[in-house]
Design an enzyme around this catalytic site. Structure first.
Site, short mmCIF file in Angstrom:
data_model
loop_
_atom_site.label_atom_id
_atom_site.label_comp_id
_atom_site.label_asym_id
_atom_site.label_seq_id
_atom_site.Cartn_x
_atom_site.Cartn_y
_atom_site.Cartn_z
N ASP A 185 0.85 -1.20 0.00
CA ASP A 185 0.00 0.00 0.00
C ASP A 185 0.89 1.24 0.00
OD1 ASP A 185 -2.92 1.09 0.63
OD2 ASP A 185 -1.51 2.21 1.88
N GLU A 229 -4.46 2.29 -4.61
CA GLU A 229 -3.01 2.44 -4.44
C GLU A 229 -2.37 1.18 -3.89
OE1 GLU A 229 -4.82 4.21 -0.61
OE2 GLU A 229 -5.37 3.96 -2.72
#
Length: 315
Positions: A185, A229
């Site tokens: 992440d 993301e």
């Protein structure tokens, strides 16, 4: 008449050379051989558009040569038999064994030219079909890449990731070998987007994806965009000890990108958090279950200050 590549097979040298000269004068490229064995050996490298095959040869008759050629090569190339005899039974057998036509020697010039015109039409259609098939194959390959590729980052998408993870689980279960899944992440990505704008946010994700792909591109490794993301790296035949080293390497390669991030409370540059699972699959696990395990430890890594990684225990 367009030029054809003609493989001429005849054990009688004089007849072979005479016919070869006539064919060459008509503008064709001619390869001559004197036996069936030579014909079988030369055929794949020469890639003929037409084969003229003497039906009666001492080492291996033309019928047997054609039988072997048809068995060994799937692409259909016209074959015309040559013989000094005009016997219906022989003609029927030759056609049954894979021949396309029959010429009686000595070959009449007018008949030869007519036969060659007919064979040229077949050769042209075969080349057009082959070209169309190759173009279709390329188009299908590109379409397959697009279906499996994330539009923004140009790495594997979630759909393809799910398929490959299921495959990896199955194969590693059969071979009793370790498999590693790393979920990644980008830290503080929303503040990054808010401050720098969505275009720069997209560019950031593209840079991270490219760096991951460059660093994990060996056989048995896959980098994919999980969503937003988040990214996932699959490492085939990778146990816990190596997996921890790969997580550290991944952390450093993202730091080396040096993407400025003034809104990060972790670093002045873009960093990533990682959740990792390395285990020996039974082959029965589902991708969803594995994602849930690594997602939990990824959340823990983010809670511990980010820019770090945590290894999970299989549960």
């Amino acid at each position: 008449m367009d030029a054809m590549r003609i493989l001429l097979v005849d054990d009688v040298q004089v007849e072979r050379l005479q016919l070869a000269v006539r064919l060459q004068r008509l503008g064709h490229v001619v390869e001559t051989v004197g036996s069936g064995a030579e014909a079988i050996h030369r055929y794949p490298n020469f890639e003929p558009d037409l084969v003229l095959m003497d039906i009666s040869m001492p080492d291996m008759d033309g019928v047997e040569v054609v039988r072997q050629l048809r068995r060994q090569h799937t692409e259909w190339v016209p074959i015309i038999f040559l013989s000094g005899h005009d016997e219906p039974e022989m003609i029927a057998e030759a056609i049954d064994m894979g021949g396309d036509d029959y010429l009686v020697k000595p070959v009449n010039k007018i008949v030869l030219v007519s036969k060659l015109k007919a064979m040229q039409r077949i050769a042209n259609m075969r080349h057009q079909l082959k070209s169309t098939s190759e173009q279709l194959s390329i188009a299908n390959e590109k379409l397959s890449e697009q279906v499996n590729e994330d539009g923004l980052t140009k790495i594997a998408n979630r759909r393809y990731l799910d398929i490959k993870l299921a495959e990896y689980i199955s194969t590693h279960g059969r071979s009793n070998s370790a498999l590693t899944v790393i979920m990644i992440d980008v830290d503080h990505f929303k503040p990054y987007n808010d401050h720098y704008g969505h275009l720069e946010g997209d560019r950031c994700l593209q840079m991270v994806a490219r760096e991951l792909k460059d660093n994990f591109s060996r056989a048995g490794e896959l980098v994919a965009r999980y969503g937003g993301e988040e990214f996932v790296v699959l490492l085939s035949q990778c146990g816990q000890e190596r997996a921890l080293k790969e997580c550290e390497r991944l952390k450093k390669c993202i730091e080396r990108l040096g993407i400025p991030h003034t809104r990060s409370t972790t670093s002045d540059f873009v960093t990533v958090s990682q959740g990792m699972l390395s285990w020996y699959p039974t082959g029965l696990e589902t991708p969803e279950h594995i994602y849930s395990i690594v997602d939990k430890v990824l959340y823990q890594a983010k809670g511990q200050g980010r820019n770090c990684f945590i290894a999970a225990e299989f549960t």
